[in-house]
Scaffold this active site. Structure first.
Site, short mmCIF file in Angstrom:
data_model
loop_
_atom_site.label_atom_id
_atom_site.label_comp_id
_atom_site.label_asym_id
_atom_site.label_seq_id
_atom_site.Cartn_x
_atom_site.Cartn_y
_atom_site.Cartn_z
N LYS A 295 0.87 -1.18 0.00
CA LYS A 295 0.00 0.00 0.00
C LYS A 295 0.90 1.22 0.00
CE LYS A 295 -3.64 2.43 2.44
NZ LYS A 295 -4.63 2.40 3.53
N LYS A 348 -2.13 -1.53 -3.86
CA LYS A 348 -2.98 -0.34 -3.86
C LYS A 348 -2.13 0.91 -3.96
CE LYS A 348 -6.03 1.96 -0.58
NZ LYS A 348 -6.61 1.90 0.73
#
Ligand code: PBG
Length: 428
Positions: A295, A348
């Site tokens: 992330k 992400k």
């Protein structure tokens, strides 16, 4: 002229196919059984490609036997086949010697039926996870920066949205709560209140739709008065191990309410192993963990933070989320999450990080998830509203490309809209 089938230049349509939806491919998507007949699309646009527009025509037979036909063919007498046809270029086309090429990749792309036969990647509603914003209110409140998305009332709007998504084959959801300021604290204890917004929403959803898959977000930011994913020390440091302690309680509370997959998005070190142990200790061996493995500290989360009013009160998230410049570092996170017992690894954002999706795909046997985040969604929506791009085509292409990069599942605010397209329905 014995043949009644004409094949003149005027109607050369070797394959008239609705090719626009090739992202859906021709894979026979099973329309969900709860789609009523009345709402079924008239054409099978995205599921069935017809290789010809000709109506079935029957040629009158002569009544001859096989032997008589064979004898006639040997004697050089047979019904005329359609005339040979060689299309020509427009006036002014140069007359040239053809290039001597051994490879002409265009051959495999020359017709919709061939393109469909060789399509490597497909989208299906089964691959989508729809993120849903929920709040305590009764009304659904539109989110300014994310046209088409709402903060949904947990007892009404949430259930309706899930109903509509299931109708087009989307059965997986991830919940993000907007918590009242008065319930936020520096340690974020509301995150593990068994009667908090998320556990209540899980219970009402599971009661109504026991077959859906519920993912939850594990992180403190919606509950933390500092807006960070972890507890903030007085000198501004985000405390790792103390935060993990809270996250374990949060994950257990969500599991107790009926969550199928808990998804730590906080990026603290060691949280996967700790959460696995905490879940197991409480008897939740069957609850999966989807780890936000890679992330990144991304500006693409902007609209999401507006949606949840969860902007960090100071600073940024760079001491826990990854540097967008880094690639190899994703492998360090992958190894940690795998060894600590993650069931799914997530990357992400998605589209700007396709290389990282591919990296994880090639280095782990686990399912890979990608999160097409709020900023990616908003950009496509905005481009569509401004008529700068074709929203629907760009939506479908971006999702297909995320799959091509190696994602098994995609978390996307487009999940329902894209699934509608795949089911051959109007997308909005
Ligand atoms: C925070 C969280 C964020 C998103 C999902 N979980 C935002 C952040 O890290 O600040 C972003 C999702 C999106 O932008 O769509 N735990």
């Amino acid at each position: 002229m014995a043949s009644t089938i004409s094949f003149s230049p005027g109607n050369v349509q070797l394959a008239r196919i609705i090719d626009d939806h090739s992202y859906a491919g021709l894979r026979p998507l099973t329309a969900p059984r709860y789609v009523s007949i009345a709402r079924r699309p008239k054409s099978h646009s995205s599921t069935v490609i017809r290789a010809s527009n000709e109506n079935e025509t029957s040629v009158k037979t002569s009544g001859l036997s096989i032997e008589e036909c064979e004898a006639a063919a040997v004697a050089g007498k047979f019904p005329d086949p359609p005339p040979l046809y060689r299309p020509t270029g427009p006036k002014g086309t140069p007359v040239i010697q053809p290039l001597e090429l051994t490879k002409r990749p265009r051959r495999n792309r020359k017709s919709p039926a061939l393109r469909a036969a060789f399509q490597e990647t497909y989208l299906s509603p089964a691959n989508f996870v729809l993120p849903l914003f929920i709040h305590e209110g009764e009304e659904d409140v539109p989110i300014g920066a994310m046209p088409g998305c709402f903060r949904l009332g947990w007892r009404h709007g949430l259930l309706e949205e899930v109903y509509k998504a299931r109708d087009v084959g989307v059965n997986s959801f991830v919940l993000f709560p907007k918590i009242p300021d008065a319930l936020k604290s520096q340690a974020g204890d509301e995150a593990f209140n068994d009667n908090g917004l998320v556990p209540r929403a899980i219970r009402i959803l599971k009661d109504k739709y026991p077959d859906i898959v519920i993912y939850t977000d594990v992180a403190l930011d919606p509950y933390n008065s500092d807006g960070h994913d972890g507890i903030v020390r007085e000198d501004g440091v985000i405390m790792n191990d103390e935060t993990v302690h809270q996250l374990c309680k949060q994950a257990v509370s969500q599991a107790r309410a009926g969550a199928d997959v808990v998804s730590p998005s906080d990026m603290m070190d060691g949280r996967i192993g700790a959460i696995r142990a905490a879940l197991d200790a409480e008897g939740f061996q069957d609850v999966s963990i989807m780890s936000y493995t890679a992330k990144y500290a991304s500006a693409f989360y902007g609209p999401f933070r507006e949606a949840l009013d969860s902007n960090p009160r100071f600073g940024d998230k760079k001491t826990y989320q990854m540097n967008p410049a880094n690639y190899r570092e994703a492998l360090v996170e992958t190894e940690a999450d795998e060894s600590e017992g993650a069931d799914i690894l997530l990357v992400k954002p998605a589209l700007p990080y396709l290389d990282v999706i591919r990296l994880l795909r090639d280095n782990s046997a686990l399912p890979i998830a990608a999160y097409q985040v709020s900023g990616e969604y908003s950009m496509i929506k905005a481009g569509g509203v401004l008529k700068m791009i074709d929203e629907e085509k760009v939506m479908m292409e971006s999702l297909l490309c995320i799959r091509r990069a190696g994602a098994d599942i995609i978390l996307s605010y487009f999940a329902r809209q894209a699934a509608s397209v795949l089911c051959g329905m109007r997308s909005k």
